[in-house]
Design an enzyme around this catalytic site. Structure first.
Site, mmCIF file in Angstrom:
data_model
loop_
_atom_site.group_PDB
_atom_site.id
_atom_site.type_symbol
_atom_site.label_atom_id
_atom_site.label_comp_id
_atom_site.label_asym_id
_atom_site.label_seq_id
_atom_site.Cartn_x
_atom_site.Cartn_y
_atom_site.Cartn_z
ATOM 1 N N ASN A 23 -2.200 3.510 -12.504
ATOM 2 C CA ASN A 23 -2.132 2.402 -11.556
ATOM 3 C C ASN A 23 -3.410 1.574 -11.682
ATOM 4 O OD1 ASN A 23 -2.664 1.003 -8.879
ATOM 5 N ND2 ASN A 23 -0.598 1.771 -8.514
ATOM 6 N N SER A 45 3.333 0.059 -10.510
ATOM 7 C CA SER A 45 3.033 -0.919 -9.474
ATOM 8 C C SER A 45 3.534 -0.318 -8.167
ATOM 9 C CB SER A 45 3.737 -2.241 -9.781
ATOM 10 O OG SER A 45 3.275 -3.240 -8.889
ATOM 11 N N GLU A 46 2.636 -0.157 -7.200
ATOM 12 C CA GLU A 46 2.961 0.715 -6.060
ATOM 13 C C GLU A 46 4.020 0.134 -5.122
ATOM 14 O OE1 GLU A 46 -0.087 -0.530 -6.647
ATOM 15 O OE2 GLU A 46 -1.103 -1.137 -4.793
ATOM 16 N N ASN A 47 4.400 -1.122 -5.341
ATOM 17 C CA ASN A 47 5.510 -1.640 -4.548
ATOM 18 C C ASN A 47 6.869 -1.145 -5.059
ATOM 19 O OD1 ASN A 47 4.674 -3.362 -6.723
ATOM 20 N ND2 ASN A 47 6.189 -4.847 -6.068
ATOM 21 N N SER A 87 7.564 5.775 -4.200
ATOM 22 C CA SER A 87 6.408 5.290 -4.955
ATOM 23 C C SER A 87 5.131 6.010 -4.516
ATOM 24 C CB SER A 87 6.255 3.781 -4.751
ATOM 25 O OG SER A 87 5.163 3.300 -5.486
#
Lengths: 207, 234
Positions: A23, A45-47, A87
């Site tokens: 990340n 991508s943490e979304n 996530s």
């Protein structure tokens, strides 16, 4: 000569190993993607995405496809999508090998501050606290001193923490420092920067 | 079992009251329930608390409810894109409870799963853990976070069948499934309602059991940060 933004990103890319899920934070960390070379790195991508691709070509932007900085991006052959709970499940669960992110302050015990300055506008921590608490290895990329020349590598953080004892490695414009028992250890210096230069710019204990 | 309503206002009929807790899906402006937020604005309901990762921008998303002062409190992880939000916040007119993003998502998921609390490493040793129970497991310290049980969930999906089985598209999924799960009642808006039986059951992201009311709507799908690259040689 101290490293510039791109050179810091290039040095940070050396920390990544083939096969890693990683990340990258906003700012200099985003540039790390330009320097992974032949290594097989999957960006999270943490979304809600693994396998983040580059920005789209003009006219190919998709409002349903953004990164955690809310920028339009693209998908890749390997891409997988999931919801925010899953996530952060993979982040909290230690499945993400490394996070590379910026910092306002780092302390010699690995404490990290990068989300708020008391008395100034607080926008929130986003996913930073989850990332630093959960991923395998936390690499901070930042300038060694602030714009007033004061060290950002401290004995103790003065700002509210993002995480306690979470940082593994600091890559600054002056060099690379590892967080070890009792303080920091200089791993590498930027070209024409001496260990004494780093010590002079560092408040933290250097072993 | 009729879940389909003609529009957002009808779908929210009887569900809105002052001082309620609403969980909303979306990340930034991606995957937000545009039509339902507009209908909430038109209803005039006030003193709302929103569990939502972000607060929209000034004239879109939850931002439209800030302009009309219908929001009392936000439970969010990041609120940086909204001038009106910041003005009300700095003036003490709006309360904010900052949650780490993953903690917020898990609080919603947990609430939806009947789990009133869970322990996480996230935030230990920071302001987030202040006043909360700490507990050690295997020599590591964790903080107790509570599940969110919302009065109402408002979410947006790409497609759903008539029973509410839903499919999301790309990163527009984000907080929508956990937000949908944690409400006593969930109202979902979709770009297209398709006949029951036309979706592959193996491809359903959110089963219709979580969806009580459903509308089809037109979506602006505004882009917050348009970023592009140049074609080589261009």
């Amino acid at each position: 000569m101290p490293w510039d933004r791109n050179q810091m990103a290039e040095r940070a890319a050396q920390e990544l190993e083939d096969g890693m899920y990683v990340n990258l934070g906003i700012g200099i960390p985003t540039l790390v993607a330009n320097y992974v070379g032949d290594k097989d790195i999957t960006l999270q991508s943490e979304n809600g995405m693994l396998g983040m691709g580059p920005f789209p070509f003009e006219g190919e932007e998709d409002p349903d496809l953004i990164n955690a900085g809310k920028q339009t991006i693209t998908e890749m052959d390997r891409t997988a999508y999931f919801d925010s709970a899953q996530s952060f499940g993979m982040i909290r669960g230690g499945k993400i090998a490394a996070a590379i992110l910026g910092a306002m302050e780092v302390a010699e015990n690995g404490d990290l501050a990068n989300w708020m300055i008391p008395g100034k506008l607080v926008k929130g921590m986003g996913g930073a606290m989850d990332l630093v608490a959960g991923v395998g290895r936390v690499v901070v990329v930042m300038d060694h001193t602030n714009k007033h020349g004061a060290s950002k590598v401290l004995k103790e953080c003065t700002l509210p923490l993002t995480g306690a004892g979470v940082v593994d490695l600091i890559i600054s414009n002056l060099g690379v420092l590892e967080v070890v028992e009792g303080g920091l250890r200089i791993v590498e210096t930027a070209p024409d920067v001496t260990e004494d230069d780093i010590r002079a710019a560092t408040e933290a204990t250097i072993l | 079992m009729k879940k389909i309503y003609a529009n957002a206002t009808e779908a929210l009929d009887g569900l809105l009251r002052d001082d309620m807790l609403i969980a909303a899906g979306g990340f930034g402006l991606c995957g937000i329930p545009e039509r339902l937020l507009e209908a909430i604005k038109e209803s005039g309901v006030k003193d709302l608390t929103f569990a939502s990762n972000n607060a929209g921008v000034d004239d879109f998303g939850i931002g439209i409810l800030l302009q009309t002062r219908q929001v009392k409190k936000m439970m969010s992880s990041y609120v940086g894109e909204n001038d009106e939000f910041m003005r009300q916040y700095l003036a003490g007119e709006l309360e904010i409870e900052f949650n780490p993003q993953g903690t917020l998502a898990e609080r919603m998921r947990a609430g939806g799963c009947g789990i009133p609390g869970f322990y996480t490493k996230t935030g230990v040793g920071t302001q987030v853990a202040e006043g909360k129970e700490l507990k050690d497991f295997d020599g590591e310290t964790y903080v107790l976070e509570e599940g969110i049980f919302a009065d109402l969930s408002i979410v947006k999906a790409w497609k759903a069948d008539e029973t509410g089985n839903a499919i999301f598209r790309k990163t527009a999924r984000n907080f929508n499934p956990p937000a949908a799960m944690c409400g006593k009642v969930c109202v979902m808006e979709v770009e297209e309602i398709v006949p029951t039986g036309s979706l592959d059951p193996d491809h359903i992201h959110l089963p219709g059991i979580y969806v009580h009311r459903l509308i089809q709507g037109e979506h602006e799908k505004r882009i917050e940060q348009r970023t592009v690259r140049q074609k080589e040689g261009a």
